[in-house]
Motif scaffolding. Structure first.
Motif, PDB file in Angstrom:
ATOM      1  N   LEU A 145       0.832  -1.202   0.000  1.00 29.34           N
ATOM      2  CA  LEU A 145       0.000   0.000   0.000  1.00 29.34           C
ATOM      3  C   LEU A 145       0.864   1.248   0.000  1.00 29.34           C
ATOM      4  O   LEU A 145       1.718   1.425   0.887  1.00 29.34           O
ATOM      5  CB  LEU A 145      -0.928  -0.005   1.220  1.00 29.34           C
ATOM      6  CG  LEU A 145      -1.730   1.274   1.473  1.00 29.34           C
ATOM      7  CD1 LEU A 145      -2.698   1.540   0.332  1.00 29.34           C
ATOM      8  CD2 LEU A 145      -2.483   1.182   2.803  1.00 29.34           C
ATOM      9  N   LEU A 147       0.486   4.929   0.770  1.00 29.50           N
ATOM     10  CA  LEU A 147      -0.461   5.799   1.465  1.00 29.50           C
ATOM     11  C   LEU A 147      -0.027   7.251   1.258  1.00 29.50           C
ATOM     12  O   LEU A 147       0.971   7.713   1.834  1.00 29.50           O
ATOM     13  CB  LEU A 147      -0.498   5.443   2.952  1.00 29.50           C
ATOM     14  CG  LEU A 147      -1.554   6.149   3.797  1.00 29.50           C
ATOM     15  CD1 LEU A 147      -2.953   5.907   3.240  1.00 29.50           C
ATOM     16  CD2 LEU A 147      -1.480   5.692   5.247  1.00 29.50           C
ATOM     17  N   ALA A 164      -0.605   4.197   9.387  1.00 29.19           N
ATOM     18  CA  ALA A 164       0.276   3.158   8.871  1.00 29.19           C
ATOM     19  C   ALA A 164       0.791   2.265   9.993  1.00 29.19           C
ATOM     20  O   ALA A 164       0.895   1.031   9.838  1.00 29.19           O
ATOM     21  CB  ALA A 164       1.438   3.786   8.102  1.00 29.19           C
ATOM     22  N   HIS A 216       5.878  -1.142   8.076  1.00 26.99           N
ATOM     23  CA  HIS A 216       5.669   0.286   7.842  1.00 26.99           C
ATOM     24  C   HIS A 216       6.989   0.895   7.382  1.00 26.99           C
ATOM     25  O   HIS A 216       7.971   0.934   8.125  1.00 26.99           O
ATOM     26  CB  HIS A 216       5.179   0.974   9.122  1.00 26.99           C
ATOM     27  CG  HIS A 216       5.039   2.460   8.962  1.00 26.99           C
ATOM     28  ND1 HIS A 216       5.154   3.338  10.026  1.00 26.99           N
ATOM     29  CD2 HIS A 216       4.807   3.235   7.860  1.00 26.99           C
ATOM     30  CE1 HIS A 216       4.988   4.573   9.585  1.00 26.99           C
ATOM     31  NE2 HIS A 216       4.776   4.535   8.281  1.00 26.99           N
ATOM     32  N   VAL A 237       3.469  -0.902   3.993  1.00 25.88           N
ATOM     33  CA  VAL A 237       2.699   0.337   3.864  1.00 25.88           C
ATOM     34  C   VAL A 237       3.713   1.470   3.789  1.00 25.88           C
ATOM     35  O   VAL A 237       4.517   1.661   4.711  1.00 25.88           O
ATOM     36  CB  VAL A 237       1.735   0.545   5.050  1.00 25.88           C
ATOM     37  CG1 VAL A 237       0.996   1.870   4.889  1.00 25.88           C
ATOM     38  CG2 VAL A 237       0.751  -0.599   5.157  1.00 25.88           C
ATOM     39  N   LEU A 248      -6.978  -2.291   2.300  1.00 22.69           N
ATOM     40  CA  LEU A 248      -5.860  -3.223   2.303  1.00 22.69           C
ATOM     41  C   LEU A 248      -6.305  -4.659   2.042  1.00 22.69           C
ATOM     42  O   LEU A 248      -5.594  -5.427   1.386  1.00 22.69           O
ATOM     43  CB  LEU A 248      -5.131  -3.142   3.646  1.00 22.69           C
ATOM     44  CG  LEU A 248      -3.738  -3.785   3.712  1.00 22.69           C
ATOM     45  CD1 LEU A 248      -2.772  -3.049   2.816  1.00 22.69           C
ATOM     46  CD2 LEU A 248      -3.237  -3.816   5.138  1.00 22.69           C
TER      47      LEU A 248
END
Length: 537
Positions: free
Chosen positions: A328, A330, A342, A353, A404, A523
């Motif tokens: 992902l 973000l 996150a 993260h 993320v 997600l």
């Protein structure tokens, strides 16, 4: 396993002329819709299943489906039933015609027997007449012939009576057999009536669930199947849920706060009878779905807690069984809450993260000379950042667990470079917030000079920090924050246009819990149907 079963079922049900062409189309469709949730929820009849299904829909996007929905959406049920009735009537007409032909044949045989009997009698009489003429001169013989004739007549009468009795008995036996056969056919028809209805309903359910919007978004079966037979019929028709959840409420609280409004209007005895019937059928249903069923204990929970717990189980199951590793990107201004969200996603789903500022801080601590080279202009900042981010995303933990990414990309060129890596993002979300709101949020950010903890004077209570221990971090200085927000704001329209339908825009001003649930759905849900991004186009 389930995919091959679905393909085999489709082949049996649809019976295509060209099997190769059919399988190619089915594989393309399966690849396109394989991540769509298909859920079956089993629970006692008094529980408000529709409310739970609506909550799951808000998280997963899968549409709740009831038995009434299948009947209402299926336009061919009545035609199917009429066709079945016509087939039954046609079969009954064939049976009646065969019986009529049999009766006519029996009547024809009877008539032939009577004609043969009459012919035999005429022959006997003619023979007796010839015999009488030949013996006219002998009176004794004449009398004897008369006696023989009378004896023969008596015997013929007795044989005729016996034949009539036998024919009457055979007709009575045939009538009894026909009545008995009719009763057996009626019993068989009554026994086959329910499976026939279940089979028709299963075929209609397959047609409805394999059409849009259910095929595009997924579905949740709410109040069916009720029995093992109906579950088997659905599986034979091609309706295969990927997740089956059995809700197990408290034994003592059978009519508690999970009861639906419809059940509340029923008597207690009727509710108990429904629970008793549910218990009689739940074990066979568990056997029918033994490979995908999962027990969910909801004892002691109210409706809100049950909804949240079931939605969480669906998300976790979808994430655990997903054929992809979530990646992902973000996007959002500083102050949109991207880092906090996150971290929450990483804690919930086990992804890594990756934050640009944190990665650069760790790198500069390990290699101070690199920071000096960048400041001196010996190395281009963008090229260094791209290489560092790519190296981090290709690490073993990111490859195995997913990631993320926050703080990067900030420009269209950086996003295209990210798409050219071996593991580009398969999810992109934008936290929608105005630059003014972002600046307002960041203006209150402080960090503790002793512990390094971060606080926000606008939202945190004074009890959690001492004001004399707080200071503004160099990265949070108003000038730095404004420059970063301005850079992303200038590139925002180009980023949105480049991402197209693959981008999910999320309102960042909603409560944090709801915002987190929305990003969790981004997600775990299947990726949006969109053409691929073209970094070289």
């Amino acid at each position: 396993m389930l995919s091959s079963m679905e393909l085999a079922t489709d082949l049996v049900v649809q019976r295509p002329e060209d099997h190769v062409k059919f399988l190619k189309k089915a594989l393309v469709r399966l690849q396109h819709y394989r991540d769509r949730p298909r859920l079956l929820i089993l629970a006692p009849p008094h529980i408000d299943m529709e409310n739970i299904a609506e909550c799951v829909y808000e998280v997963t996007g899968a549409l709740p489906v009831t038995r009434a929905d299948i009947i209402a959406l299926s336009t061919e049920i009545e035609e199917e039933e009429e066709e079945v009735m016509q087939n039954n009537e046609g079969e009954q007409m064939k049976i009646d015609e065969e019986e009529q032909m049999l009766k006519e044949l029996m009547l024809q045989n009877e008539q032939e027997k009577i004609l043969q009997e009459k012919e035999r009698r005429l022959q006997n009489r003619f023979c007796r007449f010839l015999l009488g003429r030949s013996l006219q001169n002998s009176e004794e013989q004449l009398f004897e012939n008369k006696d023989e004739e009378e004896v023969l007549q008596n015997k013929e009468g007795e044989e005729a009576l016996q034949n009539n009795e036998q024919e009457q008995n055979s007709q009575n036996n045939e009538q009894e057999q026909m009545i008995h056969q009719t009763d057996e056919e009626q019993m068989l028809q009554n026994k086959e009536e329910e499976p026939m209805k279940a089979e028709i309903f299963a075929r209609r359910a397959y047609e409805v669930l394999n059409s849009n919007p259910f095929l595009e978004k997924g579905w949740i079966l709410v109040d069916f199947p009720d029995t093992y037979e109906e579950a088997i019929m659905l599986q034979r028709a091609g309706v295969h849920p990927t997740q089956v959840m059995q809700l197990i409420p408290s034994v003592l609280n059978k009519t508690g706060n999970l009861t639906s409004e419809a059940a509340m209007r029923q008597s207690r005895s009727k509710i108990y009878n429904g629970i008793k019937n549910y218990r009689r059928h739940i074990l066979p249903l568990r056997e029918a779905y033994k490979h995908v069923i999962k027990e969910v204990d909801v004892s002691g929970m109210d409706m809100r807690q049950v909804c949240e717990h079931v939605a969480l189980q669906v998300r976790l199951s979808a994430a655990a069984s997903a054929p992809f590793v979530p990646r992902l990107a973000l996007l959002g201004f500083r102050g949109s809450g991207r880092r906090s969200l996150a971290r929450m996603l990483a804690q919930r789903f086990g992804v890594v993260h990756v934050d640009l500022d944190e990665v650069m801080r760790q790198l500069f601590q390990a290699k101070p000379e690199l920071k000096d080279q960048i400041k001196a202009g010996k190395k281009t900042n963008n090229n260094v950042i791209n290489a560092i981010i790519e190296e981090k995303l290709l690490s073993w933990e990111c490859l195995s667990r997913g990631w993320v990414l926050t703080g990067f990309p900030r420009t269209l060129e950086e996003f295209k470079m990210l798409d050219l890596t071996d593991t580009p993002p398969n999810r992109v979300a934008l936290l929608d917030i105005s630059p003014e709101e972002a600046l307002k949020y960041t203006s209150g950010i402080r960090y503790n000079v002793y512990t390094g903890s971060r606080h926000n004077l606008l939202y945190d209570t004074p009890e959690v920090y001492l004001e004399e221990e707080l200071d503004i971090h160099p990265d949070d200085m108003p000038r730095v924050v404004k420059e970063e927000i301005a850079t992303l704001h200038e590139q925002l329209d180009a980023l949105v246009e480049y991402c197209g339908a693959s981008l999910t825009v999320v309102d960042a001003l909603q409560p944090e819990r709801r915002l987190f649930e929305t990003l969790s759905a981004v997600l775990t849900r299947p990726a949006p149907v969109a053409p691929p991004r073209r970094p070289l186009g």
